[in-house]
Design a protein around this motif. Structure first.
Motif, PDB file in Angstrom:
ATOM      1  N   UNK A 249     -32.553  36.487 -28.769  1.00 62.12           N
ATOM      2  CA  UNK A 249     -31.418  37.390 -28.567  1.00 62.12           C
ATOM      3  C   UNK A 249     -31.593  38.321 -27.362  1.00 62.12           C
ATOM      4  N   UNK A 250     -32.732  38.244 -26.691  1.00 56.80           N
ATOM      5  CA  UNK A 250     -32.982  39.134 -25.556  1.00 56.80           C
ATOM      6  C   UNK A 250     -31.907  39.059 -24.467  1.00 56.80           C
ATOM      7  N   UNK A 251     -31.409  37.878 -24.096  1.00 62.47           N
ATOM      8  CA  UNK A 251     -30.371  37.855 -23.059  1.00 62.47           C
ATOM      9  C   UNK A 251     -29.099  38.626 -23.440  1.00 62.47           C
ATOM     10  N   UNK A 252     -28.623  38.452 -24.667  1.00 67.04           N
ATOM     11  CA  UNK A 252     -27.399  39.179 -25.042  1.00 67.04           C
ATOM     12  C   UNK A 252     -27.678  40.675 -25.156  1.00 67.04           C
ATOM     13  N   UNK A 253     -28.832  41.048 -25.672  1.00 70.00           N
ATOM     14  CA  UNK A 253     -29.164  42.477 -25.745  1.00 70.00           C
ATOM     15  C   UNK A 253     -29.235  43.090 -24.348  1.00 70.00           C
TER      16      UNK A 253
ATOM     17  N   UNK B 155     -16.715  37.604 -22.867  1.00 71.62           N
ATOM     18  CA  UNK B 155     -16.731  36.136 -22.941  1.00 71.62           C
ATOM     19  C   UNK B 155     -18.153  35.591 -22.807  1.00 71.62           C
ATOM     20  N   UNK B 156     -18.919  36.157 -21.888  1.00 68.69           N
ATOM     21  CA  UNK B 156     -20.305  35.721 -21.702  1.00 68.69           C
ATOM     22  C   UNK B 156     -21.115  36.012 -22.963  1.00 68.69           C
ATOM     23  N   UNK B 157     -20.960  37.217 -23.510  1.00 67.77           N
ATOM     24  CA  UNK B 157     -21.708  37.572 -24.716  1.00 67.77           C
ATOM     25  C   UNK B 157     -21.345  36.670 -25.891  1.00 67.77           C
TER      26      UNK B 157
ATOM     27  N   UNK C   7     -27.375  40.413 -15.431  1.00 70.05           N
ATOM     28  CA  UNK C   7     -28.350  41.484 -15.537  1.00 70.05           C
ATOM     29  C   UNK C   7     -29.278  41.545 -14.335  1.00 70.05           C
ATOM     30  N   UNK C   8     -29.454  40.444 -13.639  1.00 66.66           N
ATOM     31  CA  UNK C   8     -30.219  40.511 -12.377  1.00 66.66           C
ATOM     32  C   UNK C   8     -29.441  41.311 -11.330  1.00 66.66           C
ATOM     33  N   UNK C   9     -28.140  41.056 -11.236  1.00 62.60           N
ATOM     34  CA  UNK C   9     -27.326  41.808 -10.264  1.00 62.60           C
ATOM     35  C   UNK C   9     -27.351  43.295 -10.582  1.00 62.60           C
TER      36      UNK C   9
ATOM     37  N   UNK D 154     -22.563  27.687 -17.302  1.00 63.50           N
ATOM     38  CA  UNK D 154     -23.392  27.939 -18.470  1.00 63.50           C
ATOM     39  C   UNK D 154     -23.460  29.447 -18.714  1.00 63.50           C
ATOM     40  N   UNK D 155     -23.161  29.849 -19.934  1.00 61.76           N
ATOM     41  CA  UNK D 155     -23.118  31.272 -20.281  1.00 61.76           C
ATOM     42  C   UNK D 155     -24.486  31.935 -20.159  1.00 61.76           C
ATOM     43  N   UNK D 156     -25.525  31.222 -20.529  1.00 64.33           N
ATOM     44  CA  UNK D 156     -26.876  31.788 -20.429  1.00 64.33           C
ATOM     45  C   UNK D 156     -27.196  32.125 -18.969  1.00 64.33           C
ATOM     46  N   UNK D 157     -26.927  31.198 -18.073  1.00 60.44           N
ATOM     47  CA  UNK D 157     -27.207  31.439 -16.654  1.00 60.44           C
ATOM     48  C   UNK D 157     -26.363  32.591 -16.111  1.00 60.44           C
ATOM     49  N   UNK D 158     -25.122  32.687 -16.559  1.00 61.56           N
ATOM     50  CA  UNK D 158     -24.273  33.797 -16.111  1.00 61.56           C
ATOM     51  C   UNK D 158     -24.800  35.126 -16.645  1.00 61.56           C
ATOM     52  N   UNK D 159     -25.290  35.138 -17.879  1.00 62.00           N
ATOM     53  CA  UNK D 159     -25.877  36.358 -18.432  1.00 62.00           C
ATOM     54  C   UNK D 159     -27.069  36.795 -17.591  1.00 62.00           C
ATOM     55  N   UNK D 160     -27.935  35.850 -17.246  1.00 62.60           N
ATOM     56  CA  UNK D 160     -29.093  36.165 -16.404  1.00 62.60           C
ATOM     57  C   UNK D 160     -28.626  36.700 -15.053  1.00 62.60           C
ATOM     58  N   UNK D 161     -27.630  36.048 -14.475  1.00 64.14           N
ATOM     59  CA  UNK D 161     -27.106  36.489 -13.181  1.00 64.14           C
ATOM     60  C   UNK D 161     -26.567  37.919 -13.272  1.00 64.14           C
TER      61      UNK D 161
END
Length: 109
Positions: free
Chosen positions: A55-59, A81-83, A10-12, A1-8
Motif C-alpha cells: 500500500x506504500x504507493x497509494x499512501x 482516478x490513479x488512487x 510522487x517523484x514529480x 499503468x496506474x502504478x507507474x503514474x503514481x510513481x511519476x
C-alpha cells in the motif's frame, strides 16, 4: 499503468521540492570523498505481491496530494482516478509491486 503514474506523481512532487531520487548512484563517491576507505555497496529493492507494504504507493500519493494540487502537477480528478486504480492493483495478489531501489553504502573511516 496506474502504478507507474503514481510513481511519476510522487517523484514529480519530490523533485519539485528538491528531493534527489537518483542520489544512490552518487553515494559511493560521496562516501569516498568523506574519507571512507574500503567502500562497499549493496542494492536493495523490495517487491510485494501482498501485504500492507504493497500500500506504500497509494499512501505516498495521498500524502503528496496537497502539494500535487498546489503545484498544478495533477488535478484532484486525476489523483482520485490513479488512487482508485492503484488500490485495485494493491489487492490483486497476481500483480507484483517493485518499490524504490535503495543504495546501501558503507566504509571504514
Amino acid at each position: 499503468n496506474a502504478f507507474l503514474r503514481a510513481v511519476e506523481l510522487y517523484r514529480k512532487a519530490g523533485e519539485a521540492q528538491g528531493e534527489h531520487f537518483e542520489i544512490g548512484k552518487y553515494l559511493p563517491q560521496l562516501v569516498q570523498k568523506a574519507g571512507a576507505r574500503n567502500v562497499q555497496v549493496r542494492l536493495a529493492q523490495p517487491a510485494y505481491l501482498s501485504g500492507i507494504e504493497k500500500k506504500l504507493p497509494s499512501w505516498t500519493v495521498e500524502e503528496a496530494t496537497p502539494y500535487l494540487l498546489q503545484a498544478g502537477i495533477a488535478t484532484q480528478e486525476e489523483i482520485d482516478a490513479v488512487l482508485e486504480a492503484v488500490r485495485l492493483l494493491e489487492e490483486d495478489e497476481t500483480v507484483l509491486f517493485l518499490m524504490a531501489r535503495m543504495t546501501q553504502v558503507w566504509g571504514i573511516k
